[in-house]
Design a protein around this motif. Structure first.
Motif, PDB file in Angstrom:
ATOM      1  N   ASP A 126       0.844  -1.083   0.050  1.00 43.54           N
ATOM      2  CA  ASP A 126      -0.020   0.110  -0.264  1.00 43.54           C
ATOM      3  C   ASP A 126       0.393   1.133  -0.125  1.00 43.54           C
ATOM      4  OD1 ASP A 126      -2.439  -1.760  -0.185  1.00 43.54           O
ATOM      5  OD2 ASP A 126      -3.504  -1.299   1.978  1.00 43.54           O
ATOM      6  N   VAL A 127       2.429   1.154   0.758  1.00 44.49           N
ATOM      7  CA  VAL A 127       3.013   2.445   1.070  1.00 44.49           C
ATOM      8  C   VAL A 127       3.378   3.210  -0.776  1.00 44.49           C
ATOM      9  CG1 VAL A 127       4.958   3.422   2.350  1.00 44.49           C
ATOM     10  CG2 VAL A 127       3.128   2.057   3.137  1.00 44.49           C
ATOM     11  N   VAL A 128       3.942   1.900  -0.998  1.00 42.86           N
ATOM     12  CA  VAL A 128       4.579   1.423  -2.404  1.00 42.86           C
ATOM     13  C   VAL A 128       4.043   2.438  -3.758  1.00 42.86           C
ATOM     14  CG1 VAL A 128       5.504   0.559  -3.760  1.00 42.86           C
ATOM     15  CG2 VAL A 128       6.515  -0.448  -1.467  1.00 42.86           C
ATOM     16  N   ALA A 129       2.817   2.087  -2.995  1.00 38.49           N
ATOM     17  CA  ALA A 129       1.453   1.949  -4.149  1.00 38.49           C
ATOM     18  C   ALA A 129       1.165   3.772  -4.096  1.00 38.49           C
ATOM     19  CB  ALA A 129       0.482   1.522  -4.720  1.00 38.49           C
ATOM     20  N   HIS A 130       1.114   3.948  -2.592  1.00 33.38           N
ATOM     21  CA  HIS A 130       0.832   5.332  -2.655  1.00 33.38           C
ATOM     22  C   HIS A 130       1.693   6.762  -2.378  1.00 33.38           C
ATOM     23  CE1 HIS A 130      -1.878   8.079   0.002  1.00 33.38           C
ATOM     24  NE2 HIS A 130       0.022   8.969   1.007  1.00 33.38           N
ATOM     25  N   VAL A 131       2.997   5.522  -2.422  1.00 41.74           N
ATOM     26  CA  VAL A 131       4.501   7.317  -2.072  1.00 41.74           C
ATOM     27  C   VAL A 131       4.331   7.005  -3.521  1.00 41.74           C
ATOM     28  CG1 VAL A 131       6.175   7.743  -1.367  1.00 41.74           C
ATOM     29  CG2 VAL A 131       4.398   6.963  -0.228  1.00 41.74           C
ATOM     30  N   GLY A 132       4.482   5.732  -4.394  1.00 43.54           N
ATOM     31  CA  GLY A 132       5.340   5.429  -5.516  1.00 43.54           C
ATOM     32  C   GLY A 132       6.906   5.487  -5.330  1.00 43.54           C
TER      33      GLY A 132
END
Length: 611
Positions: free
Chosen positions: A316-322
């Motif tokens: 989720d963090v990887v997708a949210h922050v990019g």
């Protein structure tokens, strides 16, 4: 981030003792794989291993300045995040710089302010400085003890190093571990300035030690204090956000590639989001790194320490922050590799028995080293924002021991110890004595009620005992892989501020770490903001337990049995023969300890003096 070593002897000429200081320095080669240097004078010698981070060509050490009255020589490990501001001030005071390194700023800062330079530095450090003008050695450790520093007093001076192994490489120091050293090992952290190795002391955080012909003196330049908190909650949240943004921005400064350790917990996710806010305007993408185990998310079973699997939250963090993310998945074979265990035990100079929690961290740093040299870590966020479950457990409020021991009774491995060993060490009494002594240090405000006083005690113990072990673990294991870790939460200004915040603000939204969540909710996905604290991951693969059983079975069959000196061999043998699914946490922890001790005895060759 590097390794420092030194020797002071006022009764001998050390110019001919280069082999000794070289041995002390090179035993820490993993701390500084890029460069090394030696300086020797009549009564002092300094060594340095360098991991190049800032001013790669100009930061070579030991670094010396000639003065009319003698040389001043520095061996320095750490990072001074406000070095640019300090350099500007020193230039205004007439100092001229030949490098752009923070090392020279610290050295010239000492020339200007003496040992008070420590009070002006913001960051992490372990410093050995020989002042030839008055023939004295100065040791300085940062306020929160983020960088390790040890010393051994001698009859005519001192021996010191970033790690005990540097001191143990000196011919004057015998590798002895006595009964109290074993007690501290089992306790999991030092008692005041004493660690595992007999006579090898620990420079306390926020402390300066000076050694000259008149002896050794200590001066504490910083300690945690109690003060009224006069900001309302909105202002408090705003100030926390400002401090975090400033810390992250300063700690991203480096002349080498850097990244962020990402676990999917609130702490590391906040750092990832704030790092993105700093780097993206420059056209940079945050690099993130995580560790997990095969099928952990699908087969995860919650317990009292780990409430949820990390994998989904990391995604989720990887997708949210990019972020530019790398996810290391470690199976039971990698985690149980005896050579990996030896690396961890050698890094820590002691058999702490944390098993796959340490081996996975070391393997993560090894993989990370292929891409970056500096990694931001969310370590200490739980201790500073009161995020552990034991911070808030009702049993802890009335307990008579360190909070984590009260909240996590499964950490007790006495069931597999021999009766003779239990009687010899009497660990419960040692732990309670250490606990009550620690309570005498706790700063309070006059007029606080019993509940607030207890909250301060719980917070203080976490900040000065539990956190020290985690900081030391992170530094030792990362440096073993040649990686510098930076910990933006370990800022003394943030710690001072949060220690005095009313407990109600720490739980204002009904959960732990309310202030951190409120200060940085906009930079993390909602799933992470709502996630409850979950401990550092440990594999639940029963094949890993079976591998431990097989390795301990070999130790049981060994002719000398030295690694079993704490244990009841019959009880261990029964646990080894059990179905892996029936192995309880205390037995698994015992297996890890036995295997660590077996490696430690072979690597460090300690002399055990247990009486």
């Amino acid at each position: 981030m590097c390794g420092v070593a030194g020797w002071v002897s006022f009764d001998r000429d050390l110019t001919d003792e280069r082999p000794t200081i070289e041995a002390m320095t090179h035993v820490m080669r993993q701390r500084g794989p890029d460069e090394w240097g030696i300086w020797t004078g009549t009564h002092a010698a300094l060594g340095h291993r360098r991991l190049s981070i800032i001013d790669l060509p100009g930061g070579t050490q030991p670094m010396a300045v000639d003065t009319p009255d003698g040389q001043v020589v520095l061996s320095y490990s750490g990072e001074t995040y406000n070095f640019v501001e300090l350099r500007d001030e020193l230039r205004r005071r007439g100092h001229r710089f030949r490098t752009s390194s923070d090392t020279e700023v610290v050295l010239r800062g000492y020339l200007e302010w003496g040992v008070a330079v420590a009070e002006r530095m913001v960051g992490m450090c372990a410093i050995g400085l020989w002042d030839g003008r008055d023939e004295r050695m100065v040791l300085i450790r940062d306020r929160l003890g983020t960088k390790p520093l040890h010393y051994f007093p001698t009859e005519d001076g001192i021996v010191f190093g970033s790690e005990p192994k540097a001191i143990l490489a000196h011919p004057l120091v015998e590798p002895v571990v006595d009964t109290d050293g074993i007690r501290r090992l089992l306790l999991g952290f030092p008692t005041y300035d004493e660690g595992v190795w007999s006579g090898v002391k620990i420079v306390q955080p926020g402390t300066v030690i000076t050694v000259d012909r008149s002896g050794l003196r200590q001066h504490t330049y910083w300690r945690l204090t109690a003060a009224p908190h006069e900001d309302d909650e909105e202002t408090t949240v705003h100030k926390v956000r400002e401090m975090l943004e400033d810390n992250v921005a300063h700690e991203l400064v480096a002349d080498v590639p850097r990244g962020v350790l990402l676990s999917g917990g609130l702490d590391s996710s906040v750092l990832t989001g704030l790092a993105d806010r700093t780097l993206r305007p420059r056209g940079e993408v945050v690099r993130t790194f995580s560790v997990d185990f095969p099928n952990q998310a699908e087969n995860f079973t919650a317990d009292s320490i780990r409430l949820s699997a990390d994998g989904p939250y990391i995604a989720d963090v990887v997708a949210h922050v990019g972020t530019d993310h790398r996810h290391l998945v470690l199976d039971h074979r990698a985690l149980s590799d005896p050579e990996v265990r030896r690396e961890v035990v050698a890094a820590w100079d002691a058999p702490y028995g944390m098993g796959d929690m340490n081996s996975s961290l070391f393997l993560l740093f090894k993989a990370l080293k292929e891409h970056v040299t500096v990694a931001l870590s969310g370590e200490a966020g739980d201790e500073i924002f009161m995020g552990h479950l034991w911070h808030h457990a009702e049993a802890v409020r009335t307990g008579d021991d360190f909070p984590w021991f009260v909240a996590w009774p499964q950490l007790n491995t006495a069931a597999y110890m021999s009766r003779e060993f239990i009687d010899l060490i009497d660990l419960p009494a040692f732990s309670r004595d250490s606990y009550h002594l620690a309570l005498t240090e706790v700063p309070h405000l006059d007029g606080e009620d019993d509940r607030r006083r207890r909250q301060r005690e719980i917070a203080y113990l976490g900040l000065t005992r539990f956190m020290r072990t985690l900081e030391d673990r992170l530094d030792r294991i990362a440096m073993r892989a040649g990686v510098e870790t930076r910990v933006p939460f370990c800022d003394y200004r943030l710690v001072e501020y949060l220690y005095n915040v009313p407990w109600s603000m720490h739980t204002s939204d009904g959960h732990e770490k309310s202030l951190l969540r409120a200060a940085a909710r906009d930079v993390v996905p909602e799933s992470v903001a709502a996630r409850r604290k979950s401990g550092y991951p440990s594999t639940q693969d029963l094949r890993y337990v079976a591998a431990l059983q097989e390795q301990v079975r070999d130790v049981l069959a060994a002719p000398n049995g030295d690694a079993l000196f704490m244990c009841d061999p019959a009880k261990v043998a029964r646990a080894v023969a059990a179905d892996p699914a029936e192995v309880d946490p205390a037995a698994r922890f015992t297996f890890e300890r036995i295997l660590d001790v077996d490696a430690w005895l072979d690597i460090a060759k300690p002399t055990l003096k247990l009486t």
